[in-house]
Design an enzyme around this catalytic site. Structure first.
Site, PDB file in Angstrom:
ATOM      1  NE  ARG A  50     -65.226   7.625  28.837  1.00  0.00           N
ATOM      2  CZ  ARG A  50     -65.988   8.093  29.682  1.00  0.00           C
ATOM      3  NH1 ARG A  50     -67.178   7.432  30.041  1.00  0.00           N
ATOM      4  NH2 ARG A  50     -66.168   9.511  30.224  1.00  0.00           N
ATOM      5  CE1 TYR A 104     -67.019 -18.185  24.840  1.00  0.00           C
ATOM      6  CE2 TYR A 104     -67.748 -16.238  26.395  1.00  0.00           C
ATOM      7  CZ  TYR A 104     -66.882 -17.002  25.403  1.00  0.00           C
ATOM      8  OH  TYR A 104     -65.695 -16.288  25.198  1.00  0.00           O
ATOM      9  CG  ASP A 176     -74.879 -15.804  24.342  1.00  0.00           C
ATOM     10  OD1 ASP A 176     -75.050 -15.576  23.034  1.00  0.00           O
ATOM     11  OD2 ASP A 176     -73.576 -16.078  24.454  1.00  0.00           O
ATOM     12  CE  LYS A 201     -67.579 -16.265  18.891  1.00  0.00           C
ATOM     13  NZ  LYS A 201     -67.420 -15.591  20.239  1.00  0.00           N
TER      14      LYS A 201
END
Length: 394
Positions: A50, A104, A176, A201
């Site tokens: 985590r 986005y 981004d 991507k």
């Protein structure tokens, strides 16, 4: 800025690798253990999945930092984890952020629906007109958020002006970079503070995981990590292993997609049934000069419209035999979609019109199939349209 003195192709394969190699392994093993022996570390450095501190996470962080040319990087469970966590790190209750006009969908929803509940507001700016930005500043403006290449019209903001404006006004810059990847553009090199990637991507490139990354100064990345240690947006070690494998071919994949997309965009632009092609590599693109100056490649994404409108678009997509009708991008498969009917269907017709997303627009993500095969498929699909449907005179 971190410089290894090596090319991106070499860094994509070797940066951050463990030394000595565990048991002589050439490939980083999957460390499928939730926790590790305590060695007196600070809480945020304890070995624990985590906390994103496993060897798989550390190797990826070092490798992505080398590719982005930053001091540090953090890999997370998704692109949205990178985006939301970074915004929450630099913004507090009462703060304000300037954002570009086309984002986005997940980012736009987070800004519109979630951040207001935390007392954070935003104002949309025209990324092509820096002269209008100062009027949108408020005493509580803390950051600017943009994308390298927009979806689906593949526009390129005045990125150098964003950095200059932010520095003048003491703002943190976030970008981004998903559509470009660090192969084509490294925003930190022109002064962006935090570089975000949806590693789902191009970075992974195989359409089989979801992941994200944040790159920047060691201090900024540490701040994002500490917040994510509380939010829990960590990447599973097996997904980290797959992402590291994908990164090894990043440079060759993206260069091939750049070349193929450029040829296909030129072919489409010259076809009488196509009314407009949006691709930064074309001289007809409004920001071609800017893209040519800043980027090492123009990417694998394009969009275009047929003269025959929506009916022609639907018939054309149905006639294609190689591309798959699906959203996302950056994998080995070419993908085609009509944004108004899919990825931007949640916007009203008025909102889409304002953003320039026409109902007939087709988005095409170039994969790794043979360029000649893709070109032939596009031409055959266009040729299959009746002249009336194609918008051509009888």
């Amino acid at each position: 800025m971190k410089k290894t003195g090596r090319t991106a192709s070499t860094d994509a394969v070797h940066a951050g690798q463990q030394e000595p190699r565990p048991e002589g392994a050439i490939v980083t093993p999957i460390y499928q253990t939730a926790n590790y022996v305590l060695r007196g570390e600070d809480y945020h450095d304890i070995g624990y999945i985590r906390l994103s501190t496993t060897p798989n996470h550390r190797v990826l962080g070092a490798r992505i930092a080398a590719l982005e040319r930053t001091e540090a990087a953090l890999v997370l469970a998704s692109g949205m984890a990178a985006i939301s966590g970074s915004l929450l790190t630099v913004l507090s209750a009462g703060d304000h952020v300037l954002v570009q006009d086309t984002l986005y969908g997940g980012t736009a929803s987070f800004l519109q629906q979630d951040l207001p509940r935390f007392g954070v507001t935003h104002t949309v700016i025209d990324p092509q007109d820096p002269s209008t930005w100062a009027a949108q500043l408020t005493p509580t403006t803390r950051a600017m958020y943009v994308e390298t290449i927009t979806n689906p019209l593949v526009q390129v903001a005045d990125l150098e002006a964003v950095v200059a404006f932010a520095r003048e006004h003491g703002l943190v810059t976030l970008i981004d970079n998903t559509f470009a990847s660090p192969v084509n553009f490294r925003p930190a090199e022109i002064g962006f503070d935090l570089v975000l990637e949806s590693c789902t991507k191009y970075m992974n490139g195989h359409s089989d995981i979801v992941a994200g990354s944040v790159a920047g100064s060691a201090d900024m990345v540490r701040r994002v990590k500490v917040l994510h240690d509380h939010l829990g947006g960590s990447l599973d070690p097996h997904a980290a292993f797959l992402l590291e494998r994908g990164l090894k071919t990043l440079s060759v994949r993206v260069r091939e997609q750049n070349a193929s997309a450029g040829r296909l965009a030129a072919l489409l632009e010259a076809h009488p049934a196509v009314s407009v092609v949006h691709y930064p590599g074309l001289e007809s693109h409004a920001q071609h000069g800017r893209a040519a100056r800043l980027f090492d490649g123009f990417g694998g994404m394009m969009s275009f419209e047929l003269a025959g409108g929506v009916d022609a678009a639907e018939a054309f997509i149905a006639a294609l035999t190689i591309p798959t009708v699906a959203a996302s991008l950056g994998g080995p498969e070419s993908l085609v979609v009509r944004p108004a009917a899919a990825i931007h269907a949640g916007m009203s017709a008025e909102e889409r019109a304002k953003a320039g997303i026409r109902d007939a627009l087709i988005r095409f993500s170039t994969g790794l199939e043979g360029t000649e095969d893709l070109a032939a498929d596009l031409i055959e699909a266009l040729a299959s349209l009746p002249r009336a449907v194609a918008g051509l005179s009888a």
